[in-house]
Design a protein around this motif. Structure first.
Motif, mmCIF file in Angstrom:
data_model
loop_
_atom_site.group_PDB
_atom_site.id
_atom_site.type_symbol
_atom_site.label_atom_id
_atom_site.label_comp_id
_atom_site.label_asym_id
_atom_site.label_seq_id
_atom_site.Cartn_x
_atom_site.Cartn_y
_atom_site.Cartn_z
ATOM 1 N N SER A 1 -17.425 130.610 -9.564
ATOM 2 C CA SER A 1 -18.285 129.783 -8.719
ATOM 3 C C SER A 1 -19.691 130.360 -8.708
ATOM 4 N N PRO A 2 -20.681 129.566 -8.263
ATOM 5 C CA PRO A 2 -22.053 130.102 -8.206
ATOM 6 C C PRO A 2 -22.164 131.374 -7.369
ATOM 7 N N VAL A 3 -21.435 131.435 -6.269
ATOM 8 C CA VAL A 3 -21.498 132.626 -5.418
ATOM 9 C C VAL A 3 -20.947 133.838 -6.157
ATOM 10 N N VAL A 4 -19.794 133.679 -6.794
ATOM 11 C CA VAL A 4 -19.174 134.789 -7.514
ATOM 12 C C VAL A 4 -19.991 135.180 -8.736
ATOM 13 N N ALA A 5 -20.481 134.198 -9.465
ATOM 14 C CA ALA A 5 -21.249 134.484 -10.678
ATOM 15 C C ALA A 5 -22.585 135.145 -10.355
ATOM 16 N N GLY A 6 -23.180 134.777 -9.221
ATOM 17 C CA GLY A 6 -24.501 135.291 -8.896
ATOM 18 C C GLY A 6 -24.491 136.601 -8.141
ATOM 19 N N ALA A 7 -23.328 137.025 -7.625
ATOM 20 C CA ALA A 7 -23.272 138.258 -6.846
ATOM 21 C C ALA A 7 -23.185 139.466 -7.759
ATOM 22 N N GLY A 8 -23.524 140.611 -7.190
ATOM 23 C CA GLY A 8 -23.508 141.843 -7.960
ATOM 24 C C GLY A 8 -22.120 142.262 -8.397
ATOM 25 N N GLY A 9 -21.134 141.985 -7.543
ATOM 26 C CA GLY A 9 -19.767 142.359 -7.880
ATOM 27 C C GLY A 9 -19.592 143.839 -8.105
ATOM 28 N N ALA A 10 -19.931 144.633 -7.094
ATOM 29 C CA ALA A 10 -19.836 146.086 -7.220
ATOM 30 C C ALA A 10 -18.424 146.489 -7.615
ATOM 31 N N PRO A 11 -18.280 147.455 -8.508
ATOM 32 C CA PRO A 11 -16.931 147.893 -8.924
ATOM 33 C C PRO A 11 -16.164 148.488 -7.751
ATOM 34 N N ILE A 12 -14.854 148.542 -7.907
ATOM 35 C CA ILE A 12 -14.002 149.088 -6.854
ATOM 36 C C ILE A 12 -14.325 150.560 -6.663
ATOM 37 N N ALA A 13 -14.605 150.932 -5.441
ATOM 38 C CA ALA A 13 -14.982 152.309 -5.138
ATOM 39 C C ALA A 13 -13.738 153.191 -5.021
ATOM 40 N N ILE B 1 8.389 146.142 8.275
ATOM 41 C CA ILE B 1 7.769 147.142 7.416
ATOM 42 C C ILE B 1 7.056 146.478 6.247
ATOM 43 N N ALA B 2 7.725 145.525 5.617
ATOM 44 C CA ALA B 2 7.124 144.836 4.476
ATOM 45 C C ALA B 2 5.849 144.112 4.884
ATOM 46 N N HIS B 3 5.880 143.457 6.031
ATOM 47 C CA HIS B 3 4.693 142.741 6.486
ATOM 48 C C HIS B 3 3.555 143.711 6.757
ATOM 49 N N GLY B 4 3.848 144.844 7.376
ATOM 50 C CA GLY B 4 2.790 145.815 7.646
ATOM 51 C C GLY B 4 2.147 146.332 6.380
ATOM 52 N N VAL B 5 2.960 146.624 5.371
ATOM 53 C CA VAL B 5 2.440 147.148 4.107
ATOM 54 C C VAL B 5 1.656 146.087 3.358
ATOM 55 N N ILE B 6 2.260 144.915 3.175
ATOM 56 C CA ILE B 6 1.661 143.891 2.312
ATOM 57 C C ILE B 6 0.464 143.226 2.980
ATOM 58 N N THR B 7 0.598 142.858 4.244
ATOM 59 C CA THR B 7 -0.509 142.186 4.915
ATOM 60 C C THR B 7 -1.652 143.158 5.171
ATOM 61 N N GLY B 8 -1.330 144.438 5.409
ATOM 62 C CA GLY B 8 -2.388 145.437 5.484
ATOM 63 C C GLY B 8 -3.180 145.490 4.189
ATOM 64 N N LEU B 9 -2.484 145.464 3.048
ATOM 65 C CA LEU B 9 -3.152 145.448 1.749
ATOM 66 C C LEU B 9 -3.971 144.172 1.573
ATOM 67 N N LEU B 10 -3.418 143.035 1.962
ATOM 68 C CA LEU B 10 -4.150 141.774 1.839
ATOM 69 C C LEU B 10 -5.455 141.796 2.627
ATOM 70 N N PHE B 11 -5.435 142.350 3.826
ATOM 71 C CA PHE B 11 -6.662 142.398 4.620
ATOM 72 C C PHE B 11 -7.659 143.409 4.058
ATOM 73 N N PHE B 12 -7.186 144.491 3.491
ATOM 74 C CA PHE B 12 -8.094 145.404 2.793
ATOM 75 C C PHE B 12 -8.799 144.671 1.645
ATOM 76 N N LEU B 13 -8.028 143.913 0.876
ATOM 77 C CA LEU B 13 -8.593 143.196 -0.263
ATOM 78 C C LEU B 13 -9.529 142.082 0.191
ATOM 79 N N ALA B 14 -9.141 141.377 1.255
ATOM 80 C CA ALA B 14 -10.017 140.330 1.788
ATOM 81 C C ALA B 14 -11.336 140.927 2.268
ATOM 82 N N GLY B 15 -11.274 142.101 2.892
ATOM 83 C CA GLY B 15 -12.493 142.769 3.319
ATOM 84 C C GLY B 15 -13.366 143.162 2.146
ATOM 85 N N ALA B 16 -12.743 143.632 1.062
ATOM 86 C CA ALA B 16 -13.513 143.998 -0.129
ATOM 87 C C ALA B 16 -14.212 142.781 -0.720
ATOM 88 N N ILE B 17 -13.527 141.653 -0.736
ATOM 89 C CA ILE B 17 -14.128 140.427 -1.259
ATOM 90 C C ILE B 17 -15.301 139.983 -0.391
#
Length: 513
Positions: A461-473, A354-370
């Protein structure tokens, strides 16, 4: 039918009806199809919550059969194919119920996520329909109390997940052309290999016992020792492929890296649990003598998975690939708990799932947002994320420390209980395995802290500094918030899972002793 049986059927039928309804939506109404699928996913979640039986009767005994026989909370047993003596036998108990709710919740979050964020050039409603079909297969696996039915539901997820990876994956511009289709094919080939072994294992059990009823078979009733040894070996390898457990894990990083965000969440959050659930419910439950015979080997493989997974994660340079390999280590702790064949160990495996499903699901959501914002998952390109997007960086830090097993968050209990169960098992082998697993826990902390140092800290980093960085929807917050809350809730109140499973786990241990 009783109210519990109605809820049981509704939990399985609603996503199936939703998939069919969404498939009928015309192309011009793609967003409406996604909304419709989300509504059906929400109804399935409500139905799964209604299954809960709070009267304390998690499992009852059936002395008419044998002292260790167990029965589920709610059960539906109908004739399916009379000529072959096949039955449509469903049931739920404290072992399967948390996984059922986790499945319906994650499916709802994934469907809702597609409403607010377009899945790409391909039709979003088709992706939602596939997610609902996957939900049917996963829920059927957790609810099936007939071996043949279990096998059929187990296989339902194969082609939809292949389509999700091959059709909507491959969003990494650095990947080779067609890498997502290659990852999907690799997933199918590995899973088919496991399916063949499972089919042979199921046939071996049914032919020897004369029944496919999992409840009647619990404790190895009607099976000789040679049959149990053969059946356990076949089933354990089959479930190891799906989990996946080391060394049969090599399809997982490619599939996760190439899958779309919702595909990765479903894959990590619920599909991997099918294998570990099958190992507990079917392999250990039906062939306990085989489980006792193979327990030392399973323990060694579990600890190897913990150490190898952690060392590979320390060398990873891609965000989703690192999270994918972390699952190998986490599943190692789950397997270690199962291998002890004790109540503490099985509880560790269940709460670890259960913990892995909750936490790793959240991690992949965040990785996708990045990746959506910066179009890369390379750790070298993502430095200084907290300077550009402190909220997203903070959520990533929260998920990472939850996954590394910080006390007070959900990831702690599965790892700690698995080590304690191995120590309580006693003897030089299990004590050594417990110590090595504890070292693996420290390595888990090391690679997640390395991840945070590379991604969130330091100058942008240059990539992070130069990107738009849209706010969390808003749709992202809606998808992430339940997982953030659950990671804390299960960490602070582990009885949310352990209390449900205490009775059936005790009954299972008694049955396989």
């Amino acid at each position: 039918m009783t109210a519990g049986q109605v809820a049981l059927v509704a939990t399985l039928a609603l996503p199936a009806l939703g998939a069919a309804a969404v498939a009928l939506v015309p192309a011009r109404a793609d967003r409406a199809g996604r909304v419709l699928g989300t509504v059906f996913a929400a109804l399935a979640l409500v139905a799964s919550l209604l299954i809960y039986r709070p009267d304390g009767g998690w499992f009852g005994y059936a002395p008419a059969n044998r002292a260790s026989a167990v029965r589920p909370w709610h059960e539906l047993d109908l004739t399916w194919v009379p000529g072959l003596e096949l039955r449509f036998h469903l049931g739920v108990d404290g072992i399967s119920y948390p996984l059922v709710v986790l499945t319906t919740l994650l499916t709802l979050l994934c469907c809702a996520y597609t409403v607010g964020r377009s899945p790409g050039a391909r039709p979003g409603r088709t992706l939602v329909a596939l997610l609902l079909v996957i939900e049917v297969g996963v829920l059927g696996t957790f609810l099936a109390l007939d071996l043949v039915l279990f096998f059929l539901f187990f296989e339902v997820v194969l082609l939809p997940m292949y389509a999700v990876i091959a059709g909507w994956g491959g969003d990494d511009p650095r990947a080779e052309a067609g890498a997502h289709r290659a990852a999907a094919r690799k997933f199918v080939l590995y899973t088919l290999f496991g399916s063949v072994l499972m089919l042979v294992g199921v046939f071996t059990v049914v032919a020897a016992a004369g029944t496919a009823d999992i409840v009647a078979l619990t404790g190895g009733a009607g099976l000789s020792r040679p049959v149990q040894l053969a059946a356990f070996a076949l089933l354990a390898i089959a479930f190891a492929v799906k989990s996946p457990l080391w060394p049969l894990h090599t399809w997982l990083p490619d599939a996760h890296t190439q899958a779309p965000t919702v595909g990765s969440v479903m894959l990590a959050g619920v599909l991997l649990k099918m294998g570990t659930y099958g190992l507990i419910r079917v392999a250990v439950g039906v062939a306990p003598e085989g489980a006792r015979w193979a327990a030392p080997v399973l323990g060694v493989l579990a600890v190897a998975a913990i150490i190898v997974g952690a060392l590979v994660c320390l060398a990873q340079t891609e965000l989703k690939r690192l999270i994918a390999y972390s699952s190998v280590g986490h599943m190692g702790f789950v397997l270690l708990g199962v291998a002890t064949l004790t109540a503490t160990g099985l509880q560790a495996a269940l709460i670890g799932n259960i913990a892995h499903g909750v936490i790793t699901g959240l991690l992949f959501f965040l990785a996708g947002a990045i990746k959506d914002r910066f179009h890369t998952g390379a750790l070298d390109d993502l430095g200084g994320l907290r300077e550009r997007m402190p909220a997203l960086s903070g959520l990533l830090g929260y998920a990472a420390i939850a996954s590394l097993g910080l006390p007070g968050l959900a990831g702690f209990w599965g790892e700690a209980f698995a080590v304690v169960a191995a120590l309580r098992r006693g003897g030089p082998l299990w004590t050594t395995l417990a110590v090595i697993a504890a070292v693996g826990g420290a390595l888990t902390a090391a690679y997640f802290l390395r991840l945070l140092r590379r991604v969130t800290h330091g100058p942008a980093s240059p990539v992070v500094a130069g990107a738009g960085g849209a706010p969390i929807a808003g749709v992202e917050l809606a998808a992430w918030a339940p997982l953030v809350v659950l990671a804390l809730a299960v960490g602070l109140v582990p009885t949310l899972v352990l209390g449900l499973a205490q009775g059936p786990v005790g009954a299972l241990v008694e049955a396989v002793r």
